[in-house]
Design a protein around this motif. Structure first.
Motif, PDB file in Angstrom:
ATOM      1  N   GLY A   1       0.839  -1.201   0.000  1.00  0.00           N
ATOM      2  CA  GLY A   1       0.000   0.000   0.000  1.00  0.00           C
ATOM      3  C   GLY A   1       0.874   1.250   0.000  1.00  0.00           C
ATOM      4  O   GLY A   1       2.098   1.160   0.131  1.00  0.00           O
ATOM      5  N   GLU A   2       0.237   2.407  -0.140  1.00  0.00           N
ATOM      6  CA  GLU A   2       0.987   3.672  -0.250  1.00  0.00           C
ATOM      7  C   GLU A   2       1.867   3.915   0.973  1.00  0.00           C
ATOM      8  O   GLU A   2       3.063   4.161   0.861  1.00  0.00           O
ATOM      9  CB  GLU A   2       0.025   4.847  -0.440  1.00  0.00           C
ATOM     10  CG  GLU A   2       0.769   6.180  -0.566  1.00  0.00           C
ATOM     11  CD  GLU A   2      -0.152   7.392  -0.644  1.00  0.00           C
ATOM     12  OE1 GLU A   2      -1.377   7.217  -0.621  1.00  0.00           O
ATOM     13  OE2 GLU A   2       0.376   8.514  -0.719  1.00  0.00           O
ATOM     14  N   PHE A   3       1.272   3.830   2.162  1.00  0.00           N
ATOM     15  CA  PHE A   3       2.026   4.194   3.362  1.00  0.00           C
ATOM     16  C   PHE A   3       3.098   3.154   3.670  1.00  0.00           C
ATOM     17  O   PHE A   3       4.199   3.484   4.095  1.00  0.00           O
ATOM     18  CB  PHE A   3       1.080   4.406   4.545  1.00  0.00           C
ATOM     19  CG  PHE A   3       0.064   5.468   4.266  1.00  0.00           C
ATOM     20  CD1 PHE A   3       0.474   6.778   4.011  1.00  0.00           C
ATOM     21  CD2 PHE A   3      -1.287   5.180   4.200  1.00  0.00           C
ATOM     22  CE1 PHE A   3      -0.454   7.761   3.715  1.00  0.00           C
ATOM     23  CE2 PHE A   3      -2.220   6.162   3.901  1.00  0.00           C
ATOM     24  CZ  PHE A   3      -1.811   7.456   3.660  1.00  0.00           C
ATOM     25  N   GLY A   4       2.761   1.883   3.405  1.00  0.00           N
ATOM     26  CA  GLY A   4       3.738   0.812   3.595  1.00  0.00           C
ATOM     27  C   GLY A   4       4.943   0.998   2.690  1.00  0.00           C
ATOM     28  O   GLY A   4       6.091   0.833   3.114  1.00  0.00           O
ATOM     29  N   LEU A   5       4.681   1.364   1.440  1.00  0.00           N
ATOM     30  CA  LEU A   5       5.777   1.553   0.488  1.00  0.00           C
ATOM     31  C   LEU A   5       6.669   2.722   0.908  1.00  0.00           C
ATOM     32  O   LEU A   5       7.896   2.616   0.911  1.00  0.00           O
ATOM     33  CB  LEU A   5       5.215   1.794  -0.924  1.00  0.00           C
ATOM     34  CG  LEU A   5       6.255   2.033  -2.017  1.00  0.00           C
ATOM     35  CD1 LEU A   5       7.129   0.797  -2.219  1.00  0.00           C
ATOM     36  CD2 LEU A   5       5.598   2.426  -3.339  1.00  0.00           C
ATOM     37  N   ILE A   6       6.047   3.848   1.273  1.00  0.00           N
ATOM     38  CA  ILE A   6       6.821   5.018   1.689  1.00  0.00           C
ATOM     39  C   ILE A   6       7.674   4.664   2.912  1.00  0.00           C
ATOM     40  O   ILE A   6       8.873   4.968   2.968  1.00  0.00           O
ATOM     41  CB  ILE A   6       5.876   6.206   2.017  1.00  0.00           C
ATOM     42  CG1 ILE A   6       5.203   6.688   0.730  1.00  0.00           C
ATOM     43  CG2 ILE A   6       6.648   7.355   2.663  1.00  0.00           C
ATOM     44  CD1 ILE A   6       4.127   7.730   0.948  1.00  0.00           C
ATOM     45  N   HIS A   7       7.051   3.987   3.869  1.00  0.00           N
ATOM     46  CA  HIS A   7       7.752   3.546   5.069  1.00  0.00           C
ATOM     47  C   HIS A   7       8.955   2.687   4.690  1.00  0.00           C
ATOM     48  O   HIS A   7      10.077   2.909   5.148  1.00  0.00           O
ATOM     49  CB  HIS A   7       6.764   2.743   5.927  1.00  0.00           C
ATOM     50  CG  HIS A   7       7.201   2.560   7.334  1.00  0.00           C
ATOM     51  ND1 HIS A   7       7.236   3.592   8.239  1.00  0.00           N
ATOM     52  CD2 HIS A   7       7.640   1.461   7.995  1.00  0.00           C
ATOM     53  CE1 HIS A   7       7.674   3.131   9.401  1.00  0.00           C
ATOM     54  NE2 HIS A   7       7.926   1.832   9.274  1.00  0.00           N
ATOM     55  N   HIS A   8       8.708   1.714   3.826  1.00  0.00           N
ATOM     56  CA  HIS A   8       9.752   0.780   3.404  1.00  0.00           C
ATOM     57  C   HIS A   8      10.926   1.519   2.751  1.00  0.00           C
ATOM     58  O   HIS A   8      12.092   1.175   2.963  1.00  0.00           O
ATOM     59  CB  HIS A   8       9.130  -0.216   2.423  1.00  0.00           C
ATOM     60  CG  HIS A   8      10.095  -1.196   1.855  1.00  0.00           C
ATOM     61  ND1 HIS A   8      10.658  -2.209   2.593  1.00  0.00           N
ATOM     62  CD2 HIS A   8      10.633  -1.313   0.607  1.00  0.00           C
ATOM     63  CE1 HIS A   8      11.483  -2.922   1.838  1.00  0.00           C
ATOM     64  NE2 HIS A   8      11.482  -2.396   0.631  1.00  0.00           N
ATOM     65  N   LEU A   9      10.612   2.549   1.957  1.00  0.00           N
ATOM     66  CA  LEU A   9      11.668   3.223   1.196  1.00  0.00           C
ATOM     67  C   LEU A   9      12.405   4.290   2.002  1.00  0.00           C
ATOM     68  O   LEU A   9      13.536   4.643   1.683  1.00  0.00           O
ATOM     69  CB  LEU A   9      11.079   3.860  -0.074  1.00  0.00           C
ATOM     70  CG  LEU A   9      10.507   2.891  -1.121  1.00  0.00           C
ATOM     71  CD1 LEU A   9       9.786   3.664  -2.211  1.00  0.00           C
ATOM     72  CD2 LEU A   9      11.601   2.009  -1.722  1.00  0.00           C
ATOM     73  N   THR A  10      11.741   4.826   3.030  1.00  0.00           N
ATOM     74  CA  THR A  10      12.320   6.001   3.692  1.00  0.00           C
ATOM     75  C   THR A  10      12.638   5.760   5.165  1.00  0.00           C
ATOM     76  O   THR A  10      13.118   6.664   5.849  1.00  0.00           O
ATOM     77  CB  THR A  10      11.346   7.208   3.603  1.00  0.00           C
ATOM     78  OG1 THR A  10      10.133   6.861   4.262  1.00  0.00           O
ATOM     79  CG2 THR A  10      11.049   7.590   2.169  1.00  0.00           C
ATOM     80  N   ASP A  11      12.382   4.554   5.626  1.00  0.00           N
ATOM     81  CA  ASP A  11      12.461   4.264   7.049  1.00  0.00           C
ATOM     82  C   ASP A  11      13.826   4.557   7.661  1.00  0.00           C
ATOM     83  O   ASP A  11      13.940   5.076   8.775  1.00  0.00           O
ATOM     84  CB  ASP A  11      12.110   2.787   7.264  1.00  0.00           C
ATOM     85  CG  ASP A  11      11.596   2.545   8.655  1.00  0.00           C
ATOM     86  OD1 ASP A  11      11.120   3.515   9.252  1.00  0.00           O
ATOM     87  OD2 ASP A  11      11.682   1.401   9.131  1.00  0.00           O
ATOM     88  N   ASP A  12      14.877   4.220   6.938  1.00  0.00           N
ATOM     89  CA  ASP A  12      16.212   4.320   7.535  1.00  0.00           C
ATOM     90  C   ASP A  12      16.959   5.585   7.115  1.00  0.00           C
ATOM     91  O   ASP A  12      18.176   5.658   7.218  1.00  0.00           O
ATOM     92  CB  ASP A  12      17.030   3.075   7.178  1.00  0.00           C
ATOM     93  CG  ASP A  12      17.224   2.957   5.669  1.00  0.00           C
ATOM     94  OD1 ASP A  12      16.401   3.530   4.921  1.00  0.00           O
ATOM     95  OD2 ASP A  12      18.193   2.320   5.246  1.00  0.00           O
ATOM     96  N   LEU A  13      16.216   6.589   6.620  1.00  0.00           N
ATOM     97  CA  LEU A  13      16.875   7.833   6.224  1.00  0.00           C
ATOM     98  C   LEU A  13      17.425   8.550   7.458  1.00  0.00           C
ATOM     99  O   LEU A  13      16.723   8.700   8.448  1.00  0.00           O
ATOM    100  CB  LEU A  13      15.886   8.767   5.510  1.00  0.00           C
ATOM    101  CG  LEU A  13      15.432   8.366   4.103  1.00  0.00           C
ATOM    102  CD1 LEU A  13      14.339   9.304   3.631  1.00  0.00           C
ATOM    103  CD2 LEU A  13      16.600   8.369   3.134  1.00  0.00           C
ATOM    104  N   LYS A  14      18.673   8.985   7.370  1.00  0.00           N
ATOM    105  CA  LYS A  14      19.255   9.750   8.481  1.00  0.00           C
ATOM    106  C   LYS A  14      19.338  11.216   8.066  1.00  0.00           C
ATOM    107  O   LYS A  14      19.727  11.520   6.940  1.00  0.00           O
ATOM    108  CB  LYS A  14      20.660   9.242   8.789  1.00  0.00           C
ATOM    109  CG  LYS A  14      20.713   7.760   9.126  1.00  0.00           C
ATOM    110  CD  LYS A  14      21.321   7.499  10.493  1.00  0.00           C
ATOM    111  CE  LYS A  14      21.231   6.002  10.825  1.00  0.00           C
ATOM    112  NZ  LYS A  14      20.180   5.207  10.101  1.00  0.00           N
TER     113      LYS A  14
END
Lengths: 356, 356
Positions: free
Chosen positions: B8-21
């Motif tokens: 889903g949209e939020f899952g994908l965004i989370h997956h792609l941006t989760d570890d951004l520092k």
């Protein structure tokens, strides 16, 4: 109609943005260089963006380009308000296929500018390019807010009151109405074609969809308004929300975002969810549950926010804000209490563009 | 491959941006709310945006998603450099059709992040949505620059020297090369199909395009670099350009922008236009005039700038910057002096996405 190729990219931009007047002191330089330049010495800068694709987010058979421009701008302005900010600048990118003419873009910009003028926003740049398929729009809105005034999604606390502005579900019912009239039209065209009935076909070129008594639903779908007026009322009463967002994907989905980010639960009451009379009538007509529409419909662009319980009396004084429930400890879950006092766990069934 | 609908949209965004520092002090809040929040108390804020449409700006038969991510980020970073600014934040919107999987987006983000890491840029938000047709990308880059250091397009003065970094025309020749190999491939497939030659068709699944000795052209087309390094050299030598922009639509078109905005003319010399050996060889092979390619090719993302004539000796010391001519009074026109001393009025024949 004027072919866009005649003007070219720079000619078109010039034509559309030539007479823009700068309204904000923070706008230092707008259209015409590699970047727009802004100055925000004393506040935080807020930036939000939205992408709108033809066929997914809008259907040009029932939204005209002027409304589309207005709506595209307004939904971005709404995101700035959702942080308790003031919108200041807008950057507009469009990709066009060959079926669009200069006059179409004038319409789109006319809508954009109407929305920007309403909230005093400067159009400071963007990108205009071509597309092999439909129309793609990407808008970035820039705003400001003092550090102390910013409202995030993560500040809701146990016992806080949950509030929404306006009413919910009408934009969704407006979409259902437009879809219904579109399918009625195509059905009649199909039938006339099958019978080779040229007279009927000609009559259909003047097809009038049946919108009588449903104007409010159309207006909510085609011309949404960002609720900067509600922010002003809250400031005037010295109410500072503990969390806030705008309702674009449906109340249920947004409330779950607030609960997850604030690490809390919530309890909302079906009987308190504000629903307009036209929304209820239309839901009845379409055999839909009006509460489901209000919870999951989306595109309302109303504000969802929480306030400390001490602000109860002040909130009650606001005409266009309704108390729909309260925040609880996380372990109590996210609960909807129905009219007959049954309790259900809230689910995010809001609009998800990436779902099947 | 993983279906995006699963996340889903939020899952994908989370997956792609989760570890951004977060890398920049100006970044106060990134992905996860209605807006990103930034803080720029002492400098001007620069904002630029670019929209890239599949089929118009890129062809996924010859650019992979990782390079596409890198390039999409880099061309925006280049616009911040073109104002003499420092890029700080990036906002990324993507619209995807159903043929893309989670792994494709990981590739795209890997390229994006590589470019952002190179120049210390934070990815702070965006929009991920669906498209009925191809891939659409819209990137907004935010940067900063002190008021005194910003370089616009409108500051060039009579007698100023015209400089370009790197070399020109290679990205365009890279595109010609890719187009040629693509058409060779499809020709061979067509022929094999006509003859119903299954062996040949199978062999073609391992088709190797002929890029030997042309690696530089490919690199320039598929992995352009924004020239922040040149800005640093200029600062170290205390050179402040009077006007500047990046070359995305071709030298000729960009130089005309500078002349128009600075209300001046120019005189550039064909023999001084920097051209790489591989570019010249490829132009010869394709029966094209290499100067035309360098003037009108586009996508070089080199810097074009003017400096006061007093900086002549300093500029000569820079290894990767070439003097190609000088600014004149407006009435002398915009002139190209050829190798045999003929004079031509410059024309903007650069890439125009809205032309036929």
């Amino acid at each position: 109609m004027t072919d866009i190729a005649k003007l070219g990219e720079f000619g078109l931009i010039h034509h559309l943005t030539d007479d823009l007047k700068v309204k904000n002191a923070s706008t230092k330089y707008g259209v015409g260089d590699d970047c727009a330049v802004m100055h925000y010495p004393n506040t935080e800068v807020l930036v939000t963006t939205d992408m709108l694709m033809e066929g997914v987010h809008f259907d040009l058979t029932y939204i005209d380009l002027e409304h589309l421009g207005y709506k595209s701008a307004m939904v971005n302005i709404s995101d700035i308000f959702a942080m308790n900010g003031t919108p200041r600048q807008m950057i507009v990118s469009i990709a066009l296929s060959k079926r669009f003419a200069v006059e179409d873009m004038e319409q789109f910009y006319s809508g954009l500018r109407m929305a920007c003028d309403k909230w005093n926003v400067d159009i400071v740049g963007g990108d205009t390019t071509s597309s092999y398929t439909g129309l793609a729009i990407s808008i970035t809105c820039i705003g400001e807010c003092s550090e102390e005034q910013i409202v995030y999604r993560n500040g809701a606390k146990d016992t806080d009151l949950i509030c929404v502005s306006g009413d919910l579900g009408a934009a969704y019912m407006g979409l259902q109405l437009l879809e219904r009239e579109k399918s009625v039209y195509y059905q009649q065209v199909d039938e006339a074609r099958k019978k080779n009935d040229k007279q009927a076909l000609e009559a259909l070129s003047n097809f009038q969809p049946d919108f009588a008594g449903k104007e409010y639903l159309l207006q909510r779908q085609l011309k949404p308004e960002a609720r900067g007026d509600v922010l002003k009322q809250l400031r005037d009463l010295n109410i500072r929300p503990t969390s806030m967002m705008d309702i674009s994907d449906g109340l249920s989905s947004e409330l779950m975002h607030i609960c997850e980010q604030s690490k809390c639960g919530c309890r909302i009451y079906e009987k308190n969810i504000p629903i307009d009379y036209q929304t209820a009538v239309m839901a009845e007509e379409m055999n839909m549950n009006v509460t489901t529409c209000a919870l999951n419909g989306g595109e309302d662009y109303e504000l969802l926010f929480t306030v400390p319980i001490g602000d109860h009396d002040k909130i009650e004084r606001l005409e266009d804000v309704k108390l729909i429930g309260h925040i609880t400890k996380s372990e109590f879950g996210k609960i909807l209490v129905t009219r007959d006092n049954a309790e259900f766990e809230l689910k995010a069934q809001g609009w998800n563009p990436l779902k099947d």
